[in-house]
Design a protein around this motif. Structure first.
Motif, PDB file in Angstrom:
ATOM      1  N   ARG A  78       0.861  -1.172   0.000  1.00  0.00           N
ATOM      2  CA  ARG A  78       0.000   0.000   0.000  1.00  0.00           C
ATOM      3  C   ARG A  78       0.901   1.226   0.000  1.00  0.00           C
ATOM      4  N   PHE A  79       0.539   2.244  -0.804  1.00  0.00           N
ATOM      5  CA  PHE A  79       1.447   3.358  -1.108  1.00  0.00           C
ATOM      6  C   PHE A  79       0.765   4.675  -0.777  1.00  0.00           C
ATOM      7  N   PHE A  80       1.459   5.511  -0.017  1.00  0.00           N
ATOM      8  CA  PHE A  80       0.920   6.804   0.415  1.00  0.00           C
ATOM      9  C   PHE A  80       1.973   7.889   0.234  1.00  0.00           C
ATOM     10  N   VAL A  81       1.512   9.099   0.042  1.00  0.00           N
ATOM     11  CA  VAL A  81       2.410  10.251  -0.104  1.00  0.00           C
ATOM     12  C   VAL A  81       1.845  11.410   0.698  1.00  0.00           C
TER      13      VAL A  81
ATOM     14  N   ALA B  16      -3.667   6.546  -1.111  1.00  0.00           N
ATOM     15  CA  ALA B  16      -4.183   7.825  -0.611  1.00  0.00           C
ATOM     16  C   ALA B  16      -3.055   8.831  -0.672  1.00  0.00           C
ATOM     17  N   PHE B  17      -3.437  10.078  -0.863  1.00  0.00           N
ATOM     18  CA  PHE B  17      -2.457  11.156  -1.006  1.00  0.00           C
ATOM     19  C   PHE B  17      -2.848  12.275  -0.052  1.00  0.00           C
ATOM     20  N   PHE B  18      -1.890  12.731   0.752  1.00  0.00           N
ATOM     21  CA  PHE B  18      -2.174  13.734   1.780  1.00  0.00           C
ATOM     22  C   PHE B  18      -1.475  15.048   1.466  1.00  0.00           C
ATOM     23  N   ALA B  19      -2.200  16.137   1.579  1.00  0.00           N
ATOM     24  CA  ALA B  19      -1.623  17.481   1.578  1.00  0.00           C
ATOM     25  C   ALA B  19      -1.685  18.001   3.009  1.00  0.00           C
TER      26      ALA B  19
ATOM     27  N   ASP C 138     -10.465  12.502  -5.767  1.00  0.00           N
ATOM     28  CA  ASP C 138     -11.045  11.673  -4.716  1.00  0.00           C
ATOM     29  C   ASP C 138     -10.009  11.024  -3.813  1.00  0.00           C
ATOM     30  N   ARG C 139      -8.748  11.015  -4.215  1.00  0.00           N
ATOM     31  CA  ARG C 139      -7.739  10.387  -3.366  1.00  0.00           C
ATOM     32  C   ARG C 139      -6.842  11.407  -2.661  1.00  0.00           C
ATOM     33  N   ILE C 140      -7.115  12.697  -2.835  1.00  0.00           N
ATOM     34  CA  ILE C 140      -6.296  13.745  -2.211  1.00  0.00           C
ATOM     35  C   ILE C 140      -7.053  14.314  -1.021  1.00  0.00           C
ATOM     36  N   SER C 141      -6.502  14.150   0.171  1.00  0.00           N
ATOM     37  CA  SER C 141      -7.131  14.661   1.382  1.00  0.00           C
ATOM     38  C   SER C 141      -6.099  15.412   2.202  1.00  0.00           C
ATOM     39  N   ILE C 142      -6.486  15.846   3.380  1.00  0.00           N
ATOM     40  CA  ILE C 142      -5.597  16.638   4.233  1.00  0.00           C
ATOM     41  C   ILE C 142      -5.327  15.885   5.529  1.00  0.00           C
TER      42      ILE C 142
END
Length: 418
Positions: free
Chosen positions: A144-147, A176-179, A197-201
């Motif tokens: 599983r890959f996250f940034v 999932a991708f986090f800002a 849809d995969r960019i959250s905070i």
């Protein structure tokens, strides 16, 4: 492939504190400290760019030496939270594009791994390029890959055609991708609407475990923490301090950090006649920065642009009010508690807003502030437990599904983050 737990995590980052650069990557260190205790194993891969002016022949020679030596020099040290730390130097000649930098990170990480994938079922990269790109090419098939994105120069990366295309691939593969703030998320969603849809905070974690021994009683000892570079607004800070020092000669200013403006600022302090009131402390370790926060009265943070403004929250966690510009991140992190925390001022290419903000803050200190309220609110939003829960929830979804059924987990996004 070795046997790993479902709760083993690899963290890939281009920045992490070192003895020479103790500030760089402090956020990644904090995220590791917050999240690693909830993992069976966590390993940080610090791919550190070594920049130098090289001819193509010198670059090739260094590359060949690294190809031979790096696989034999990979020891796992220890860092915060019980995590392991693998240091991976990445030779960098000048003049590379962001895409080329990312390709260098990818190739060097391959050498460090000996051609094998990162042996962890969860891989979390910091910033899409270069580390997201590097990690993307070394994942296990089941990983599983996250940034998390927090680079202040993201707009410049996305302006490059190759950088834009590579970033799109990173987003496509992410679970999932986090800002770290609204502004950064808005830029990413506008640029890549098909990935919205995969960019959250998920915000930066801050420790609230070290209370100030003695409350601030007057706003005499100013503190700045950060790079002595134009983007941080330090030129205007010094000019503003000179004006306020003329009003109250008891004021002092500590500038903690290094950068291209250091000599210029020292010369200007002498010209203004305030050299005796200004201390240039250089770069210090995170622990020393925390000690300084607990010994000063006011953090002044006049940045031109921030994606989050971690130093501002750290100062409040240390019991110190803040005077900070509305430079993006701080107005998000301090939403709803601006007056309780201190004073927010406009970004201006002059010292005027800083001077006026200080005078307003001084006139309503201490009764017009509520630092305890600010601390409680920020701890709920950005404290280590809140941010750790947010990460663990997405890193380990199978375990969390069972806990959800029993009401055992908090929401994925900390309160106050959207």
């Amino acid at each position: 492939m070795s046997r790993t737990s479902a709760r083993d995590v690899a963290i890939v980052t281009p920045w992490y504190p070192t003895r020479e650069l103790p500030f760089r990557g402090a956020f990644v260190r904090a995220m590791t400290e917050a999240t690693a205790p909830g993992c069976d194993q966590a390993t940080v891969y610090h791919c550190d760019g070594w920049w130098s002016r090289l001819t193509s022949e010198q670059d090739a020679e260094i590359g060949e030496a690294q190809r031979l030596l790096l696989p034999q020099a990979q020891a796992v040290g220890q860092t915060v939270g019980g995590a392991g730390l693998r240091y991976v130097p990445v030779p960098m000649p000048g003049g590379l594009s962001f895409a080329d930098i990312a390709r260098r990170h990818e190739a060097t990480l391959a050498l460090a791994l000996g051609g094998r994938p990162i042996d962890a079922p969860v891989v979390h990269a910091h910033v899409g390029l270069p580390s997201g790109w590097a990690a993307l090419h070394h994942l296990r098939p089941d990983a599983r890959f996250f940034v998390t994105e927090h680079a202040t120069f993201l707009d410049r990366i996305l302006a490059e055609p190759d950088g834009h295309a590579m970033y799109d691939q990173v987003l496509h593969r992410c679970d999932a991708f986090f800002a770290v703030g609204d502004g950064m998320r808005d830029l990413l969603v506008e640029t890549f609407p098909h990935h919205a849809d995969r960019i959250s905070i998920v915000p930066n974690p801050i420790s609230f475990e070290h209370p100030r021994p003695v409350p601030v009683t007057e706003l005499r000892r100013w503190l700045f923490l950060g790079g002595l570079i134009p983007r941080k607004g330090v030129t205007w800070l010094l000019e503003a301090f000179a004006v306020c020092h003329a009003d109250d000669p008891r004021l002092t200013l500590s500038l903690v950090g290094d950068g291209e403006l250091s000599a210029t600022l020292q010369a200007r302090a002498a010209e203004l006649g305030i050299a005796d009131a200004v201390t240039f402390a250089g770069a210090v370790s995170p622990d020393e920065a925390l000690r300084l926060m607990r010994e000063h009265d006011l953090l002044v943070h006049p940045s031109r642009m921030e994606t989050f403004g971690m130093t501002v929250v750290e100062a409040l966690a240390a019991g110190m009010p803040v005077l900070v510009t509305r430079c993006g991140g701080p107005e998000e992190t301090l939403a709803g508690i601006e007056d309780a925390a201190g004073e927010l001022v406009a970004v201006e290419e002059s010292p005027d807003s800083i001077v006026a903000g200080y005078r307003r803050l001084r006139s309503r200190f201490p009764d017009g502030l509520d630092l305890e309220l600010a601390q409680r609110t920020l701890d709920d939003r950005y404290g280590y437990p809140a941010v750790a829960r947010a990460h663990h929830r997405v890193w380990f979804p199978e375990e969390n599904s069972a806990a959800d059924a029993e009401g055992g987990l908090a929401p994925a996004t900390p309160e106050g983050a959207r």
